[in-house]
Design an enzyme around this catalytic site. Structure first.
Site, PDB file in Angstrom:
ATOM      1  N   TYR A   1       0.796  -1.070  -0.070  1.00  0.00           N
ATOM      2  CA  TYR A   1       0.031  -0.263   0.074  1.00  0.00           C
ATOM      3  C   TYR A   1       0.832   1.158  -0.035  1.00  0.00           C
ATOM      4  O   TYR A   1       0.153   2.485  -0.339  1.00  0.00           O
ATOM      5  CB  TYR A   1      -0.975   0.230   1.155  1.00  0.00           C
TER       6      TYR A   1
ATOM      7  N   LYS B   1       3.391 -15.510   2.834  1.00  0.00           N
ATOM      8  CA  LYS B   1       3.676 -16.204   1.677  1.00  0.00           C
ATOM      9  C   LYS B   1       5.368 -16.467   1.715  1.00  0.00           C
ATOM     10  O   LYS B   1       6.026 -16.094   0.829  1.00  0.00           O
ATOM     11  CB  LYS B   1       3.232 -15.486   0.406  1.00  0.00           C
TER      12      LYS B   1
ATOM     13  N   ASP C   1      -2.598 -18.346   0.959  1.00  0.00           N
ATOM     14  CA  ASP C   1      -3.454 -19.136   0.119  1.00  0.00           C
ATOM     15  C   ASP C   1      -4.189 -20.170   0.906  1.00  0.00           C
ATOM     16  O   ASP C   1      -5.492 -20.516   0.688  1.00  0.00           O
ATOM     17  CB  ASP C   1      -2.784 -19.768  -1.239  1.00  0.00           C
TER      18      ASP C   1
ATOM     19  N   ASP D   1      -6.182  -6.981   4.268  1.00  0.00           N
ATOM     20  CA  ASP D   1      -7.298  -6.452   3.261  1.00  0.00           C
ATOM     21  C   ASP D   1      -8.076  -7.579   2.854  1.00  0.00           C
ATOM     22  O   ASP D   1      -9.395  -7.681   2.979  1.00  0.00           O
ATOM     23  CB  ASP D   1      -6.710  -5.447   2.383  1.00  0.00           C
TER      24      ASP D   1
ATOM     25  N   ASP E   1     -12.327  -9.262   4.394  1.00  0.00           N
ATOM     26  CA  ASP E   1     -13.291  -9.283   3.620  1.00  0.00           C
ATOM     27  C   ASP E   1     -13.795 -10.734   3.682  1.00  0.00           C
ATOM     28  O   ASP E   1     -14.924 -11.013   4.050  1.00  0.00           O
ATOM     29  CB  ASP E   1     -13.142  -8.847   2.479  1.00  0.00           C
TER      30      ASP E   1
HETATM   31  C1  IPM Z   1     -10.182  -1.247   3.893  1.00  0.00           C
HETATM   32  C2  IPM Z   1     -10.578  -0.857   2.593  1.00  0.00           C
HETATM   33  C3  IPM Z   1      -9.376   0.099   2.091  1.00  0.00           C
HETATM   34  C4  IPM Z   1      -7.923  -0.850   2.163  1.00  0.00           C
HETATM   35  C5  IPM Z   1      -9.638   0.743   0.699  1.00  0.00           C
HETATM   36  C6  IPM Z   1     -10.600   1.690   0.894  1.00  0.00           C
HETATM   37  C7  IPM Z   1      -8.270   1.625   0.372  1.00  0.00           C
HETATM   38  O1  IPM Z   1     -10.782  -1.866   1.651  1.00  0.00           O
HETATM   39  O2  IPM Z   1     -10.249  -0.581   4.903  1.00  0.00           O
HETATM   40  O3  IPM Z   1     -10.164  -2.762   4.176  1.00  0.00           O
HETATM   41  O4  IPM Z   1      -7.774  -1.457   1.197  1.00  0.00           O
HETATM   42  O5  IPM Z   1      -7.624  -0.723   3.229  1.00  0.00           O
HETATM   43 MG    MG Z   2     -10.926  -3.671   2.440  1.00  0.00          MG
END
Ligand code: IPM
Ligand code: MG
Length: 360
Positions: free
Chosen positions: A146, A195, A227, A251, A255
């Site tokens: 990032y 990884k 993975d 990240d 999710d």
């Molecule tokens: C999160 C989001 C952010 C990230 C984006 C919006 C830049 O997906 O907070 O997980 O990737 O960190």
């Molecule tokens: Mg995210």
């Protein structure tokens, strides 16, 4: 207690979910005799609309003057929003990354917990969800891909893009310590995800995590390739306590972890530095498709406010009360659209906030 709370309502559903979280905080203040003073801060698209940039020095200074910041969500629809006509460094997301870096918020805590009441919304097979799960993803937030150097250029007539994944030992050590510290207060297990079969940054990660582990003999450390971890999260999520990982992997995995809880609308997060300051935000995005319709689930933001009470203000009793109120409302069968299942009562964003506040 007197608390100065910065509020970033942001874009999309941000203003609606933050409004409900404030409603809950105000109830906490009333019940427990605290004073919460809010300061609205601009970030993301809302800042672009006013200042032409997603993050200003003013917002950074105002955030620093607060004890904590509560955030909704930022960003819009990349296909239709004019914000995405701007160059990448001026888009809403750049503001979020900028404030994380400016405030040194290197530790991102994302708990993923399967509520008994939401088992029906969990997309996993029943024999897997029956075991339940309760994990915390400790994501490194200010390093890695990032924030590494990036560029797009023509090399010998061929368009080429480069992103750089770099970590130094200090960055790894400080986030690893956070993971072990929090594991000590939980089930004393850390699974470090990397990884290391391919990446040098992961090999250093593993080495430093093992060094840090020596100071925590009670914590059981394991390593897992990313993975495999993606697979294990849907195959056997109950095995995880604390997952420690770098920015990009965190990240993606967070999710995935949130989705197996039933809805990303349930997942809170805290981004912390080495002081008591924190930025608290739901893990989900700004959902521009349902913005302004009173349909969004405010629970992730309300639970983020609970994390703020716990981590910045040390108000554990108050945080417990917010979390208990959320559980109670779910038990009574109230659901926003994203977690709605048969036999439950549909509630709007506003109603959900009212119901939770009423139970504090
Ligand atoms: C999160 C989001 C952010 C990230 C984006 C919006 C830049 O997906 O907070 O997980 O990737 O960190
Ligand atoms: Mg995210």
């Amino acid at each position: 207690m007197n608390c100065r709370i910065g509020v970033i309502s942001g874009d999309g559903i941000g203003p609606e979910i933050v409004r409900e979280a404030r409603k809950v905080l105000d109830r906490v203040a009333e019940r427990y005799g605290h004073s919460f003073v809010y300061k609205e801060l601009l970030l993301g698209g809302a800042s672009i609309d006013v200042h032409g940039v997603p993050l200003t020095e003013e917002t950074i200074e105002q955030a620093k003057a607060c004890d904590a910041v509560l955030m909704g969500s930022i960003g819009g629809d990349a296909k239709t929003s004019p914000w995405y006509q701007l160059e990448p460094s001026r888009r809403p997301e750049a503001g979020l990354l900028g404030i994380r870096k400016a405030l040194n918020l290197f530790a991102n805590l994302r708990p993923a917990y399967l509520y008994e009441e939401l088992r029906a919304a969990c997309p996993l097979r029943e024999d897997i969800s029956a075991a339940g799960f309760d994990m915390l993803i400790m994501r490194e937030l200010t390093g890695g891909l990032y924030f590494g150097a990036r560029k797009t250029e023509e090399v010998d007539g061929v368009l080429t893009a480069v992103d750089t994944l770099s970590y130094n030992e200090h960055e790894i050590r400080r986030i690893a310590k956070r993971a072990f510290d929090i594991a000590m207060k939980r089930r004393k297990k850390v699974c470090s995800v990397d990884k290391a079969n391919v990446l040098d940054s992961s090999r250093l990660w593993r080495r430093i995590v093992e060094e840090v582990a020596e100071d925590y003999p009670e914590v059981e450390l394991s390593h897992m390739y990313v993975d495999n971890c993606a697979m294990q999260l849907v195959l056997h999520p109950a095995q995880f306590d604390v997952i420690l990982t770098e920015n990009m992997f965190g990240d993606i995995l967070s999710d995935e972890a949130s989705m197996v809880t039933g809805s990303i609308g349930m997942l809170s997060s805290a981004s912390l530095n080495d002081t008591k300051f924190g930025l608290y935000e739901p893990s989900h995005g700004s959902a521009p498709d349902i913005a302004g319709q009173d349909r969004a689930n405010p629970i992730a933001t309300i639970l983020s406010a609970a994390m703020m009470l716990r981590y910045t203000f040390d108000l554990d009793r108050e945080a417990d009360a917010v979390e208990a109120a959320v559980r109670q409302v779910l038990k009574e069968g109230f659901r926003t659209g994203d977690i709605l299942s048969e036999g439950c009562t549909y509630t709007t964003t506003t109603q959900m906030g009212d119901l939770i506040a009423d139970r504090i």
